[in-house]
Every structure is written in C-alpha cells, then in structure tokens.
Design a protein around this motif. Structure first.
Motif, PDB file in Angstrom:
ATOM      1  N   GLN A   1     -33.047  20.186 -20.807  1.00 53.87           N
ATOM      2  CA  GLN A   1     -33.061  21.224 -21.829  1.00 53.87           C
ATOM      3  C   GLN A   1     -32.211  22.446 -21.479  1.00 53.87           C
ATOM      4  O   GLN A   1     -31.674  23.092 -22.369  1.00 53.87           O
ATOM      5  CB  GLN A   1     -34.489  21.662 -22.128  1.00 53.87           C
ATOM      6  N   ASN A   2     -32.077  22.751 -20.195  1.00 51.94           N
ATOM      7  CA  ASN A   2     -31.263  23.923 -19.848  1.00 51.94           C
ATOM      8  C   ASN A   2     -29.812  23.551 -19.563  1.00 51.94           C
ATOM      9  O   ASN A   2     -28.996  24.421 -19.242  1.00 51.94           O
ATOM     10  CB  ASN A   2     -31.878  24.704 -18.687  1.00 51.94           C
ATOM     11  N   GLY A   3     -29.474  22.275 -19.669  1.00 56.74           N
ATOM     12  CA  GLY A   3     -28.099  21.829 -19.541  1.00 56.74           C
ATOM     13  C   GLY A   3     -27.500  21.970 -18.153  1.00 56.74           C
ATOM     14  O   GLY A   3     -26.286  21.992 -18.005  1.00 56.74           O
ATOM     15  N   ASN A   4     -28.346  22.005 -17.113  1.00 52.53           N
ATOM     16  CA  ASN A   4     -27.817  22.173 -15.767  1.00 52.53           C
ATOM     17  C   ASN A   4     -27.505  20.860 -15.054  1.00 52.53           C
ATOM     18  O   ASN A   4     -27.155  20.864 -13.888  1.00 52.53           O
ATOM     19  CB  ASN A   4     -28.763  23.028 -14.916  1.00 52.53           C
ATOM     20  N   GLY A   5     -27.667  19.733 -15.748  1.00 59.21           N
ATOM     21  CA  GLY A   5     -27.327  18.443 -15.158  1.00 59.21           C
ATOM     22  C   GLY A   5     -28.363  17.888 -14.224  1.00 59.21           C
ATOM     23  O   GLY A   5     -28.085  16.950 -13.479  1.00 59.21           O
ATOM     24  N   GLN A   6     -29.560  18.440 -14.267  1.00 56.86           N
ATOM     25  CA  GLN A   6     -30.639  17.905 -13.443  1.00 56.86           C
ATOM     26  C   GLN A   6     -31.968  18.115 -14.125  1.00 56.86           C
ATOM     27  O   GLN A   6     -32.122  18.973 -14.976  1.00 56.86           O
ATOM     28  CB  GLN A   6     -30.645  18.535 -12.045  1.00 56.86           C
ATOM     29  N   LEU A   7     -32.919  17.274 -13.756  1.00 54.20           N
ATOM     30  CA  LEU A   7     -34.258  17.366 -14.303  1.00 54.20           C
ATOM     31  C   LEU A   7     -35.187  17.806 -13.185  1.00 54.20           C
ATOM     32  O   LEU A   7     -35.090  17.336 -12.060  1.00 54.20           O
ATOM     33  CB  LEU A   7     -34.709  16.002 -14.845  1.00 54.20           C
ATOM     34  N   ASP A   8     -36.078  18.729 -13.527  1.00 57.42           N
ATOM     35  CA  ASP A   8     -37.046  19.168 -12.506  1.00 57.42           C
ATOM     36  C   ASP A   8     -38.447  19.034 -13.001  1.00 57.42           C
ATOM     37  O   ASP A   8     -38.712  18.637 -14.074  1.00 57.42           O
ATOM     38  CB  ASP A   8     -36.778  20.600 -12.079  1.00 57.42           C
TER      39      ASP A   8
END
Length: 115
Positions: free
Chosen positions: A108-115
């Motif tokens: 959702q934040n478009g940073n290329g990773q899921l946390d």
C-alpha cells in the motif's frame, strides 16, 4: 513447506487487497519466505517464493496448473479468477500476473516490500 504454500498462495491468489492479508500469514511461513530475515517481504523474496509455489503446485511439470493441481490451494472461484483466458488451466503468465497484481495491492505504501 506445503502448509506455507497453501497459506501464501491462498492469501495472494485470493486477490489480496491490503497489507493485513500478509499479517494473516503465520510467522513461521513469513520467516521461511523472508530470506534475509529483515522482517519484511521484498518483491524479490515474494517472486522467489511465488516461483517455488508454482513449481510445487505444478505436479505434472507441464507449466500450467489444472484444477486438480490447484484444488488443494485454491477454491473454484479463485481458480476461475486467475484463469483469465478461461481455458481451465492457470498458465505461468496468468499466475505471475495475478501474483504481481496482488503484491502491488498489498504494498500500500509503494515501497516494494510488505511488512
């Protein structure tokens, strides 16, 4: 590892729409997928596990997933959603397209990773 495939595949091929879906993965499965153990699932890690999952599901190694191969992991509606050309098989390109869309929706934040 079959449990991890089931949880991972069901979560994403069910058209994940938010990061909470990733939180539903058990910590053990996330740790197995998080190759560098940084607590995040990068696109590269996601793609590597996605590739592993497809290969594990493709029991006859013909490059497609038939309904019988996918049944332990996907219900019929999920299968039909991924089978975009409606030929009763999920091709590798259909699978990859769905997984890419699902990763993008979960990131959702478009940073290329899921946390």
């Amino acid at each position: 590892m079959k449990q991890a495939i089931f949880v991972f595949t069901a979560a994403f091929l069910a058209s994940a729409t938010n990061a909470e879906t990733v939180a539903e993965l058990h910590e053990k499965e996330l740790n197995a997928i998080d190759a560098n153990n940084d607590g995040f699932l990068s696109k590269d890690e996601f793609d590597a596990f996605s590739d592993y999952a497809f290969q594990a599901m493709d029991e006859d190694k013909n490059g497609t997933l038939g309904q019988a191969e996918a049944k332990p992991f996907l219900d019929i509606k999920q299968f039909q959603n991924v089978d975009r050309n409606k030929d009763s098989f999920i091709s590798r390109s259909e699978y990859d397209a769905q997984m890419n869309e699902d990763f993008g929706a979960a990131d959702q934040n478009g940073n290329g990773q899921l946390d």
